[in-house]
Design an enzyme around this catalytic site. Structure first.
Site, PDB file in Angstrom:
ATOM      1  N   SER A 108       0.826  -1.209   0.000  1.00 42.73           N
ATOM      2  CA  SER A 108       0.000   0.000   0.000  1.00 42.73           C
ATOM      3  C   SER A 108       0.858   1.255   0.000  1.00 42.73           C
ATOM      4  O   SER A 108       0.342   2.341  -0.205  1.00 42.73           O
ATOM      5  CB  SER A 108      -0.934  -0.002   1.209  1.00 42.73           C
ATOM      6  OG  SER A 108      -0.207  -0.242   2.378  1.00 42.73           O
ATOM      7  N   HIS A 148      -2.511  -3.068  -6.279  1.00 40.96           N
ATOM      8  CA  HIS A 148      -2.993  -2.633  -4.963  1.00 40.96           C
ATOM      9  C   HIS A 148      -4.513  -2.809  -4.880  1.00 40.96           C
ATOM     10  O   HIS A 148      -5.271  -2.080  -5.518  1.00 40.96           O
ATOM     11  CB  HIS A 148      -2.569  -1.174  -4.742  1.00 40.96           C
ATOM     12  CG  HIS A 148      -2.891  -0.643  -3.392  1.00 40.96           C
ATOM     13  ND1 HIS A 148      -3.080   0.677  -3.113  1.00 40.96           N
ATOM     14  CD2 HIS A 148      -3.079  -1.283  -2.197  1.00 40.96           C
ATOM     15  CE1 HIS A 148      -3.353   0.852  -1.843  1.00 40.96           C
ATOM     16  NE2 HIS A 148      -3.376  -0.331  -1.263  1.00 40.96           N
ATOM     17  N   GLU A 188      -5.352  -0.525  -8.015  1.00 39.95           N
ATOM     18  CA  GLU A 188      -4.394   0.498  -8.449  1.00 39.95           C
ATOM     19  C   GLU A 188      -3.202  -0.267  -9.038  1.00 39.95           C
ATOM     20  O   GLU A 188      -2.639  -1.134  -8.369  1.00 39.95           O
ATOM     21  CB  GLU A 188      -3.956   1.286  -7.199  1.00 39.95           C
ATOM     22  CG  GLU A 188      -3.763   2.751  -7.380  1.00 39.95           C
ATOM     23  CD  GLU A 188      -3.461   3.459  -6.037  1.00 39.95           C
ATOM     24  OE1 GLU A 188      -3.308   2.803  -4.987  1.00 39.95           O
ATOM     25  OE2 GLU A 188      -3.370   4.686  -6.058  1.00 39.95           O
ATOM     26  N   ASN A 218      -3.583   6.213  -1.163  1.00 39.77           N
ATOM     27  CA  ASN A 218      -3.168   6.527   0.208  1.00 39.77           C
ATOM     28  C   ASN A 218      -2.571   7.921   0.345  1.00 39.77           C
ATOM     29  O   ASN A 218      -2.560   8.487   1.439  1.00 39.77           O
ATOM     30  CB  ASN A 218      -2.225   5.454   0.733  1.00 39.77           C
ATOM     31  CG  ASN A 218      -3.014   4.224   1.138  1.00 39.77           C
ATOM     32  OD1 ASN A 218      -4.130   4.346   1.651  1.00 39.77           O
ATOM     33  ND2 ASN A 218      -2.477   3.044   0.890  1.00 39.77           N
TER      34      ASN A 218
HETATM   35  N1  CAA Z   1     -15.768  -9.832   2.674  1.00 37.03           N
HETATM   36  C1  CAA Z   1     -16.674 -10.082   1.722  1.00 37.03           C
HETATM   37  N2  CAA Z   1     -17.818  -9.384   1.591  1.00 37.03           N
HETATM   38  C2  CAA Z   1     -18.063  -8.404   2.486  1.00 37.03           C
HETATM   39  C3  CAA Z   1     -17.163  -8.101   3.529  1.00 37.03           C
HETATM   40  C4  CAA Z   1     -15.972  -8.850   3.598  1.00 37.03           C
HETATM   41  N3  CAA Z   1     -15.036  -8.631   4.535  1.00 37.03           N
HETATM   42  N4  CAA Z   1     -17.663  -7.076   4.262  1.00 37.03           N
HETATM   43  C5  CAA Z   1     -18.844  -6.752   3.705  1.00 37.03           C
HETATM   44  N5  CAA Z   1     -19.070  -7.548   2.641  1.00 37.03           N
HETATM   45  C6  CAA Z   1     -20.242  -7.506   1.760  1.00 37.03           C
HETATM   46  C7  CAA Z   1     -21.446  -8.006   2.472  1.00 37.03           C
HETATM   47  O1  CAA Z   1     -21.612  -9.394   2.253  1.00 37.03           O
HETATM   48  C8  CAA Z   1     -22.560  -7.219   1.811  1.00 37.03           C
HETATM   49  O2  CAA Z   1     -22.948  -7.841   0.604  1.00 37.03           O
HETATM   50  P1  CAA Z   1     -24.506  -7.904   0.240  1.00 37.03           P
HETATM   51  O3  CAA Z   1     -25.079  -6.551   0.540  1.00 37.03           O
HETATM   52  O4  CAA Z   1     -24.498  -8.239  -1.197  1.00 37.03           O
HETATM   53  O5  CAA Z   1     -24.988  -8.944   1.149  1.00 37.03           O
HETATM   54  C9  CAA Z   1     -21.908  -5.898   1.401  1.00 37.03           C
HETATM   55  O6  CAA Z   1     -20.494  -6.128   1.433  1.00 37.03           O
HETATM   56  C10 CAA Z   1     -22.250  -4.776   2.356  1.00 37.03           C
HETATM   57  O7  CAA Z   1     -21.879  -5.189   3.671  1.00 37.03           O
HETATM   58  P2  CAA Z   1     -22.705  -4.845   4.964  1.00 37.03           P
HETATM   59  O8  CAA Z   1     -24.171  -4.766   4.623  1.00 37.03           O
HETATM   60  O9  CAA Z   1     -22.292  -5.799   6.026  1.00 37.03           O
HETATM   61  O10 CAA Z   1     -22.154  -3.448   5.466  1.00 37.03           O
HETATM   62  P3  CAA Z   1     -22.033  -2.062   4.737  1.00 37.03           P
HETATM   63  O11 CAA Z   1     -23.139  -1.773   3.794  1.00 37.03           O
HETATM   64  O12 CAA Z   1     -21.750  -1.129   5.839  1.00 37.03           O
HETATM   65  O13 CAA Z   1     -20.695  -2.208   3.852  1.00 37.03           O
HETATM   66  C11 CAA Z   1     -18.384  -1.990   3.548  1.00 37.03           C
HETATM   67  C12 CAA Z   1     -19.491  -2.586   4.400  1.00 37.03           C
HETATM   68  C13 CAA Z   1     -18.417  -2.579   2.139  1.00 37.03           C
HETATM   69  C14 CAA Z   1     -17.052  -2.360   4.216  1.00 37.03           C
HETATM   70  C15 CAA Z   1     -18.588  -0.430   3.458  1.00 37.03           C
HETATM   71  O14 CAA Z   1     -18.765   0.089   4.751  1.00 37.03           O
HETATM   72  C16 CAA Z   1     -17.457   0.300   2.798  1.00 37.03           C
HETATM   73  O15 CAA Z   1     -17.376   0.363   1.585  1.00 37.03           O
HETATM   74  N6  CAA Z   1     -16.555   0.866   3.629  1.00 37.03           N
HETATM   75  C17 CAA Z   1     -15.373   1.583   3.128  1.00 37.03           C
HETATM   76  C18 CAA Z   1     -14.314   0.576   2.782  1.00 37.03           C
HETATM   77  C19 CAA Z   1     -13.075   1.237   2.260  1.00 37.03           C
HETATM   78  O16 CAA Z   1     -12.948   2.439   2.127  1.00 37.03           O
HETATM   79  N7  CAA Z   1     -12.094   0.396   1.972  1.00 37.03           N
HETATM   80  C20 CAA Z   1     -10.777   0.851   1.531  1.00 37.03           C
HETATM   81  C21 CAA Z   1      -9.856   0.897   2.689  1.00 37.03           C
HETATM   82  S1  CAA Z   1      -8.245   1.439   2.201  1.00 37.03           S
HETATM   83  C22 CAA Z   1      -7.488   0.031   1.679  1.00 37.03           C
HETATM   84  O17 CAA Z   1      -7.972  -1.053   1.754  1.00 37.03           O
HETATM   85  C23 CAA Z   1      -6.156   0.204   1.055  1.00 37.03           C
HETATM   86  C24 CAA Z   1      -5.014   0.568   1.873  1.00 37.03           C
HETATM   87  O18 CAA Z   1      -3.934   0.564   1.327  1.00 37.03           O
HETATM   88  C25 CAA Z   1      -5.102   0.977   3.292  1.00 37.03           C
END
Ligand code: CAA
Length: 287
Positions: free
Chosen positions: A121, A143, A155, A193
């Site tokens: 990352s 990424h 990415e 990031n």
């Molecule tokens: N694995 C697989 N599927 C998942 C999951 C996981 N860990 N977490 C959630 N899901 C799926 C669920 O099954 C659900 O699918 P359906 O609606 O089709 O059943 C869907 O995602 C939505 O989940 P929830 O209803 O439980 O919860 P939500 O609507 O709050 O969504 C979330 C959860 C997708 C995590 C959402 O909150 C989100 O998009 N958050 C932001 C995530 C983000 O910004 N990620 C990037 C982080 S930075 C990074 O990763 C890179 C780095 O270098 C640091």
């Protein structure tokens, strides 16, 4: 260009297991490698739970879930897993020395024309490629974002020596995994990031200065800016240690004091409050 049919994923943590699942869900076989058998067990549990949830939700037939899970293998020996592989994605811990030693083994064991990708990352692709010697043209950043099965972006980062052929094969695999690949250059934090972490860091400053309560900062950003999670909740989800370490890389590499991690973020990390993974970060989490 022939379609990639199988990949090796190094590291059975959150990102590695997510990458393997996203591949298998799109018909690509994946071998997850980790020296820790407990991590492999945890990855297997995550795969089973995620597939079962898709069946429950009516998105996947039971038989298709079984085939999906059958496409994922678990392996403890890196050289054995990589032997002859045409596409390896390293998703181990964010330590340059560890990644470099893994890349040396990847070069020695994988096929002579294999793409050697890293899910780093923030570590420089050009730096990781120094461990690949003559194979530096096959090293690339791929990424992914957490949770990998849900998040659409990959990415794609070229190091100084990365060849166009390597870029094309990486873009093609990302698309086959149902992702949208977008190129970025090899500068600290790439794009995602470089932009996200200072925003999260600023939310910590706002919290530390008492501009608003943590819950309210998050709610303001959710309702006012359409964030799916507020920045402090997202920091817990990513890991406060990860956010802190990425800020340190941005600070070191870009040399601007604006990237220095907020003292409150540093303090929470020192106290071992790392977010979801330790059950306590900005918020307390039930596990
Ligand atoms: N694995 C697989 N599927 C998942 C999951 C996981 N860990 N977490 C959630 N899901 C799926 C669920 O099954 C659900 O699918 P359906 O609606 O089709 O059943 C869907 O995602 C939505 O989940 P929830 O209803 O439980 O919860 P939500 O609507 O709050 O969504 C979330 C959860 C997708 C995590 C959402 O909150 C989100 O998009 N958050 C932001 C995530 C983000 O910004 N990620 C990037 C982080 S930075 C990074 O990763 C890179 C780095 O270098 C640091």
């Amino acid at each position: 260009m022939s379609q990639v049919e199988s990949i090796v994923v190094i590291g059975a943590g959150t990102m590695g297991s997510g990458i393997a699942y996203a591949a298998a869900a799109n018909g690509i076989s994946a071998t997850v490698v980790d020296v820790a058998s407990a991590a492999l067990d945890k990855a297997r549990g995550y795969h089973e739970k995620t597939a079962a949830r898709s069946v429950e939700k009516g998105r996947l037939l039971e038989a298709d879930a079984k085939s999906l899970l059958g496409r994922i293998a678990y392996e403890g020996d890196l050289a054995e897993a990589c032997a002859g592989s045409g596409f390896v994605i390293e998703a181990a811990s964010e330590r340059a020395d560890l990644k470099k030693s893994l890349f040396a083994t990847m070069v020695a064991s994988a096929a002579g024309d294999a793409v050697l990708a890293t899910n780093t990352s923030s570590i420089s692709i050009t730096e990781i490629a120094t461990a690949a010697g003559d194979a530096a043209d096959r090293v690339i950043g791929m990424h992914f974002f957490n949770p990998v099965p849900v998040m659409k972006l990959v990415e794609v980062i070229k190091g100084l020596a990365t060849s166009e052929g390597t870029v094309e094969r990486t873009i093609s695999l990302a698309k086959a995994m149902g992702k949208t690949p977008i190129p970025a250059n090899d500068r600290a934090g790439f794009v995602s990031n470089r932009v996200l972490m200072p925003l999260i860091n600023e939310a910590f400053f706002a919290w530390m200065e008492g501009v608003a309560k943590a819950e309210d900062i998050d709610e303001i950003m959710k309702l006012g800016c359409n964030f799916p999670m507020g920045p402090l909740r997202l920091a817990d989800f990513i890991g406060l240690d990860v956010c802190h370490d990425i800020m340190m890389v941005l600070h070191r590499e870009l040399g601007d004091p604006k990237f220095f991690p907020c003292p409150l973020l540093r303090q929470l990390v020192t106290a071992g409050r790392l977010g979801d993974k330790t059950g306590h970060g900005v918020y307390e989490h039930t596990r």
